[in-house]
Design a protein around this motif. Structure first.
Motif, PDB file in Angstrom:
ATOM      1  N   UNK A 128      20.197  27.394  70.695  1.00  6.43           N
ATOM      2  CA  UNK A 128      20.224  28.819  70.999  1.00  6.43           C
ATOM      3  C   UNK A 128      21.580  29.459  70.817  1.00  6.43           C
ATOM      4  N   UNK A 129      22.630  28.774  71.182  1.00 10.25           N
ATOM      5  CA  UNK A 129      23.984  29.303  71.038  1.00 10.25           C
ATOM      6  C   UNK A 129      24.238  30.533  71.883  1.00 10.25           C
ATOM      7  N   UNK A 130      25.088  31.398  71.381  1.00  9.67           N
ATOM      8  CA  UNK A 130      25.516  32.616  72.055  1.00  9.67           C
ATOM      9  C   UNK A 130      25.018  33.795  71.238  1.00  9.67           C
ATOM     10  N   UNK A 131      24.127  34.598  71.806  1.00 11.15           N
ATOM     11  CA  UNK A 131      23.523  35.700  71.047  1.00 11.15           C
ATOM     12  C   UNK A 131      23.512  36.992  71.847  1.00 11.15           C
ATOM     13  N   UNK A 132      23.378  38.081  71.136  1.00  3.84           N
ATOM     14  CA  UNK A 132      23.255  39.404  71.738  1.00  3.84           C
ATOM     15  C   UNK A 132      22.011  40.065  71.183  1.00  3.84           C
ATOM     16  N   UNK A 133      21.308  40.803  72.026  1.00  2.00           N
ATOM     17  CA  UNK A 133      20.156  41.577  71.563  1.00  2.00           C
ATOM     18  C   UNK A 133      20.290  43.019  72.035  1.00  2.00           C
ATOM     19  N   UNK A 134      19.710  43.916  71.254  1.00  2.00           N
ATOM     20  CA  UNK A 134      19.702  45.343  71.580  1.00  2.00           C
ATOM     21  C   UNK A 134      18.279  45.863  71.435  1.00  2.00           C
ATOM     22  N   UNK A 135      17.973  47.002  72.056  1.00  4.29           N
ATOM     23  CA  UNK A 135      16.630  47.562  71.924  1.00  4.29           C
ATOM     24  C   UNK A 135      16.358  48.019  70.495  1.00  4.29           C
ATOM     25  N   UNK A 136      15.078  48.139  70.161  1.00  3.96           N
ATOM     26  CA  UNK A 136      14.713  48.695  68.862  1.00  3.96           C
ATOM     27  C   UNK A 136      15.172  50.142  68.803  1.00  3.96           C
ATOM     28  N   UNK A 137      15.526  50.598  67.631  1.00  2.33           N
ATOM     29  CA  UNK A 137      16.022  51.965  67.488  1.00  2.33           C
ATOM     30  C   UNK A 137      15.253  52.722  66.445  1.00  2.33           C
ATOM     31  N   UNK A 138      15.611  53.933  66.172  1.00  5.20           N
ATOM     32  CA  UNK A 138      16.784  54.625  66.717  1.00  5.20           C
ATOM     33  C   UNK A 138      16.577  55.060  68.165  1.00  5.20           C
ATOM     34  N   UNK A 139      17.709  55.321  68.827  1.00  7.48           N
ATOM     35  CA  UNK A 139      17.713  55.746  70.220  1.00  7.48           C
ATOM     36  C   UNK A 139      18.250  57.161  70.302  1.00  7.48           C
ATOM     37  N   UNK A 140      17.573  58.019  71.034  1.00  6.11           N
ATOM     38  CA  UNK A 140      18.035  59.389  71.215  1.00  6.11           C
ATOM     39  C   UNK A 140      19.071  59.437  72.330  1.00  6.11           C
ATOM     40  N   UNK A 141      20.232  59.965  72.013  1.00  5.66           N
ATOM     41  CA  UNK A 141      21.266  60.142  73.029  1.00  5.66           C
ATOM     42  C   UNK A 141      21.088  61.497  73.696  1.00  5.66           C
ATOM     43  N   UNK A 142      20.518  62.459  72.986  1.00  6.51           N
ATOM     44  CA  UNK A 142      20.285  63.780  73.549  1.00  6.51           C
ATOM     45  C   UNK A 142      20.706  64.875  72.606  1.00  6.51           C
ATOM     46  N   UNK A 143      20.719  66.090  73.097  1.00  4.63           N
ATOM     47  CA  UNK A 143      21.109  67.226  72.271  1.00  4.63           C
ATOM     48  C   UNK A 143      22.031  68.132  73.068  1.00  4.63           C
ATOM     49  N   UNK A 144      22.766  68.954  72.356  1.00  9.61           N
ATOM     50  CA  UNK A 144      23.724  69.835  73.007  1.00  9.61           C
ATOM     51  C   UNK A 144      24.237  70.881  72.045  1.00  9.61           C
ATOM     52  N   UNK A 145      25.313  71.527  72.405  1.00  7.40           N
ATOM     53  CA  UNK A 145      25.879  72.620  71.618  1.00  7.40           C
ATOM     54  C   UNK A 145      27.359  72.352  71.352  1.00  7.40           C
ATOM     55  N   UNK A 146      27.945  73.034  70.350  1.00  5.29           N
ATOM     56  CA  UNK A 146      29.375  72.878  70.091  1.00  5.29           C
ATOM     57  C   UNK A 146      30.193  73.148  71.356  1.00  5.29           C
ATOM     58  N   UNK A 147      31.238  72.377  71.544  1.00  4.49           N
ATOM     59  CA  UNK A 147      32.122  72.404  72.715  1.00  4.49           C
ATOM     60  C   UNK A 147      31.439  71.873  73.973  1.00  4.49           C
ATOM     61  N   UNK A 157      31.203  67.113  71.930  1.00  5.10           N
ATOM     62  CA  UNK A 157      30.891  67.782  70.663  1.00  5.10           C
ATOM     63  C   UNK A 157      32.026  68.723  70.281  1.00  5.10           C
ATOM     64  N   UNK A 158      32.571  68.572  69.060  1.00  2.67           N
ATOM     65  CA  UNK A 158      33.655  69.458  68.627  1.00  2.67           C
ATOM     66  C   UNK A 158      33.208  70.918  68.562  1.00  2.67           C
ATOM     67  N   UNK A 159      34.133  71.828  68.793  1.00  4.55           N
ATOM     68  CA  UNK A 159      33.832  73.268  68.772  1.00  4.55           C
ATOM     69  C   UNK A 159      33.350  73.715  67.394  1.00  4.55           C
ATOM     70  N   UNK A 160      33.835  73.078  66.308  1.00  2.00           N
ATOM     71  CA  UNK A 160      33.484  73.500  64.958  1.00  2.00           C
ATOM     72  C   UNK A 160      32.219  72.831  64.431  1.00  2.00           C
ATOM     73  N   UNK A 161      31.552  71.999  65.247  1.00  4.96           N
ATOM     74  CA  UNK A 161      30.363  71.270  64.779  1.00  4.96           C
ATOM     75  C   UNK A 161      29.224  72.232  64.459  1.00  4.96           C
ATOM     76  N   UNK A 162      28.505  71.934  63.381  1.00  2.00           N
ATOM     77  CA  UNK A 162      27.351  72.745  62.988  1.00  2.00           C
ATOM     78  C   UNK A 162      26.081  72.089  63.527  1.00  2.00           C
ATOM     79  N   UNK A 163      25.020  72.888  63.615  1.00  2.00           N
ATOM     80  CA  UNK A 163      23.744  72.374  64.106  1.00  2.00           C
ATOM     81  C   UNK A 163      23.201  71.322  63.151  1.00  2.00           C
ATOM     82  N   UNK A 164      22.531  70.312  63.681  1.00  3.35           N
ATOM     83  CA  UNK A 164      21.926  69.280  62.850  1.00  3.35           C
ATOM     84  C   UNK A 164      21.591  68.043  63.649  1.00  3.35           C
ATOM     85  N   UNK A 165      20.912  67.128  63.005  1.00  6.79           N
ATOM     86  CA  UNK A 165      20.596  65.827  63.598  1.00  6.79           C
ATOM     87  C   UNK A 165      21.687  64.867  63.155  1.00  6.79           C
TER      88      UNK A 165
END
Length: 192
Positions: A50-69, A174-182
């Motif tokens: 088995x050794x030394x291993x790491x596992x992560x959940x299946x993705x993609x994972x949504x972190x959320x949404x927001x606005x510039x700044x 989120x940077x102030x100059x960021x544009x809307x998008x995924x």
């Protein structure tokens, strides 16, 4: 190496949504059996595949949404380390880093740099085996930017087979100059 994306649903007209790919790499290898000529008495080696291993959940994972700044925050889901090496000194360190999050063509206005991507592991949510499990960032106040490799969780003492699981939080300024998008990016986990 497994990958996990963190994704967010589409945001309102002026908003941003973040999706992260969570990846994992195990950099340690299991103990190997001794090899020696047939005419020599070899030491006995206990090998655990088995050794030394790491596992992560299946993705993609949504972190959320927001606005510039603004700030976006979300959990990645359970990250786990399994140490099946059965070592006398069973210590390890799980590390984390991230890419920038981008949308569209990845221009400066379409990029959230990894200096604005923060991570905090919190304490282990589940462990097995003996020893001390230490969070890299115990709480939100200890969050660190992922522009360089950071310790997510470590095991600093103990022996034998062990496991640990935690559910880290990613915070994006989120940077102030960021544009809307995924926006998509990758959060990398590894253990050694």
């Amino acid at each position: 190496m497994g990958k996990r994306s963190v994704a967010a649903p589409s945001a309102a007209v002026a908003g941003l949504a973040l999706v992260a790919a969570v990846t994992v790499a195990s950099t340690a290898s299991p103990a190997g059996a001794a090899s020696c000529p047939a005419s020599t008495t070899c030491p006995t080696t206990v090998t655990n595949p088995g050794g030394l291993t790491t596992t992560v959940p299946d993705g993609p994972v949504s972190v959320g949404s927001g606005v510039p700044s603004g700030q976006i925050s979300g959990q990645l889901g359970p990250i786990a380390v399994s140490d099946q090496r059965a070592a006398l000194t069973a210590t390890w360190a799980a590390t984390v880093s991230a890419t920038a999050f981008t949308t569209g063509g990845g221009t400066p206005a379409e990029t959230v740099p990894n200096t604005a991507v923060l991570y905090w592991s919190g304490p282990a949510t589940a462990t097995t085996g003996t020893g001390t499990f230490v969070p890299g960032q115990a709480d939100a106040a200890a969050a660190q930017s992922l522009d360089e490799t950071r310790t997510a969780l470590s095991k600093t003492s103990g022996s034998g087979v062990n496991t640990a699981e935690w559910n880290p939080t990613v915070v994006v300024n989120v940077p102030a100059q960021a544009v809307a998008g995924l926006y998509t990016g990758t959060v990398n986990h590894s253990v050694a």
